[in-house]
Write an enzyme that holds these catalytic residues in place. Structure first.
Site, PDB file in Angstrom:
ATOM      1  N   CYS A 187      -6.056   0.066   6.974  1.00  0.00           N
ATOM      2  CA  CYS A 187      -5.916   0.641   5.607  1.00  0.00           C
ATOM      3  C   CYS A 187      -6.953   1.632   4.923  1.00  0.00           C
ATOM      4  O   CYS A 187      -7.974   1.298   5.174  1.00  0.00           O
ATOM      5  CB  CYS A 187      -5.579  -0.459   4.681  1.00  0.00           C
ATOM      6  SG  CYS A 187      -5.390   0.051   2.921  1.00  0.00           S
ATOM      7  N   HIS A 231      -2.172  -3.881   5.145  1.00  0.00           N
ATOM      8  CA  HIS A 231      -1.926  -3.471   6.302  1.00  0.00           C
ATOM      9  C   HIS A 231      -3.295  -3.284   7.173  1.00  0.00           C
ATOM     10  O   HIS A 231      -3.982  -2.662   6.436  1.00  0.00           O
ATOM     11  CB  HIS A 231      -1.089  -2.393   6.152  1.00  0.00           C
ATOM     12  CG  HIS A 231      -1.812  -1.213   5.731  1.00  0.00           C
ATOM     13  ND1 HIS A 231      -2.105  -0.022   6.526  1.00  0.00           N
ATOM     14  CD2 HIS A 231      -1.651  -0.702   4.678  1.00  0.00           C
ATOM     15  CE1 HIS A 231      -2.414   0.890   6.200  1.00  0.00           C
ATOM     16  NE2 HIS A 231      -2.361   0.617   4.576  1.00  0.00           N
ATOM     17  N   ASP A 265       0.320   3.937   1.636  1.00  0.00           N
ATOM     18  CA  ASP A 265       0.399   4.589   2.908  1.00  0.00           C
ATOM     19  C   ASP A 265       1.609   5.032   3.396  1.00  0.00           C
ATOM     20  O   ASP A 265       2.463   4.097   3.493  1.00  0.00           O
ATOM     21  CB  ASP A 265      -0.449   3.450   3.758  1.00  0.00           C
ATOM     22  CG  ASP A 265      -0.714   4.203   5.200  1.00  0.00           C
ATOM     23  OD1 ASP A 265       0.133   4.819   5.968  1.00  0.00           O
ATOM     24  OD2 ASP A 265      -2.071   4.134   5.642  1.00  0.00           O
ATOM     25  N   CYS A 283       0.942  -1.142   0.043  1.00  0.00           N
ATOM     26  CA  CYS A 283       0.014   0.015  -0.032  1.00  0.00           C
ATOM     27  C   CYS A 283       0.773   1.350  -0.052  1.00  0.00           C
ATOM     28  O   CYS A 283       1.994   1.398   0.664  1.00  0.00           O
ATOM     29  CB  CYS A 283      -0.939  -0.236   1.358  1.00  0.00           C
ATOM     30  SG  CYS A 283      -2.032   1.385   1.171  1.00  0.00           S
ATOM     31  N   ARG A 305       2.777   5.217   6.325  1.00  0.00           N
ATOM     32  CA  ARG A 305       3.145   4.495   7.538  1.00  0.00           C
ATOM     33  C   ARG A 305       3.736   3.175   7.289  1.00  0.00           C
ATOM     34  O   ARG A 305       4.148   2.450   8.171  1.00  0.00           O
ATOM     35  CB  ARG A 305       1.975   4.567   8.527  1.00  0.00           C
ATOM     36  CG  ARG A 305       1.674   5.900   8.992  1.00  0.00           C
ATOM     37  CD  ARG A 305       0.110   5.686   9.564  1.00  0.00           C
ATOM     38  NE  ARG A 305      -0.876   5.067   8.647  1.00  0.00           N
ATOM     39  CZ  ARG A 305      -1.890   4.735   9.132  1.00  0.00           C
ATOM     40  NH1 ARG A 305      -2.554   4.785  10.360  1.00  0.00           N
ATOM     41  NH2 ARG A 305      -2.939   4.187   8.048  1.00  0.00           N
TER      42      ARG A 305
END
Ligand code: CO
Length: 208
Positions: free
Chosen positions: A100, A97, A43, A41, A45
């Site tokens: 998400c 994750h 993302d 992803c 983080r």
């Protein structure tokens, strides 16, 4: 975060690498032979190399919203083709994750414009597994399970491609599904039974 800081960080990073190995960058520039293609992803983080503890050159990486593998996405399909046919990676990993945002959005009644058709693929995952998901009364647990099932379905989407079927037959390439637990930092192997799934879906999706 200002850009000046980023360029300073880069200078420190270069110095650190060269202090350990003066030939570090000239070695890197010679080429890459990664054994793993990681699809994760976007993302901020969920940083692929950091969470796996790998170095530049070790993993070929593709990231998009909610780690999707969509058959008409030229970007993901090009990455898979290049990684398998040219770099000859041995393993493909789809890593989702918990928490998400993309998966969460697909659970809500919201018009997100261009993201609608993208996230609709996750709604399709929900529909495929509606019985199991609707039986989970706890909202957080249902969200977590959808993250896992989405990884599983994206692994299946990888297996539906001709390059993967060819590489599996010719050199035993494997496909794995992982989830990064952002709440603990732990990487979890979903232990998807690749061989069983392959045998099960080939009746319909066999291309070669
Ligand atoms: Co995400």
């Amino acid at each position: 975060m200002d850009f000046e800081k980023i360029f300073k960080n880069n200078e420190h990073w270069v110095a650190e690498k060269l202090a350990l190995n003066p030939g570090y960058f000239s070695d890197l520039s010679k080429g890459q032979t990664p054994e793993i293609l990681y699809i994760g992803c976007s993302d901020s983080r969920v940083t692929a190399e950091d969470l796996m503890g790998v170095q530049p050159g070790e993993v070929f990486i593709h990231r998009n919203v909610a780690n999707m593998v969509i058959s008409i996405d030229m970007n993901a399909m090009s990455v898979i083709n290049y990684a398998v046919r040219h770099l000859k990676v041995k393993h493909i990993v789809v890593c989702g994750h918990y928490e998400c945002g993309g998966v969460k959005a697909s659970l809500q009644q919201t018009d997100l414009g261009i993201l609608n058709p993208w996230l609709r693929n996750i709604r399709d995952v929900y529909r495929l597994h509606r019985e199991e998901l609707n039986a989970i009364s706890n909202e957080q647990q249902r969200f977590d399970r959808l993250v896992e099932l989405n990884v599983q379905e994206q692994c299946i989407n990888v297996i539906k491609t001709a390059v993967i079927q060819e590489a599996y037959r010719e050199r035993g390439l494997t496909v794995s599904g992982w989830v990064f637990d952002i709440r603990t930092g732990k990487l979890i192997d979903l232990k998807i039974d690749f061989t069983k799934i392959l045998a099960d879906i080939m009746e319909i999706y066999r291309l070669i």
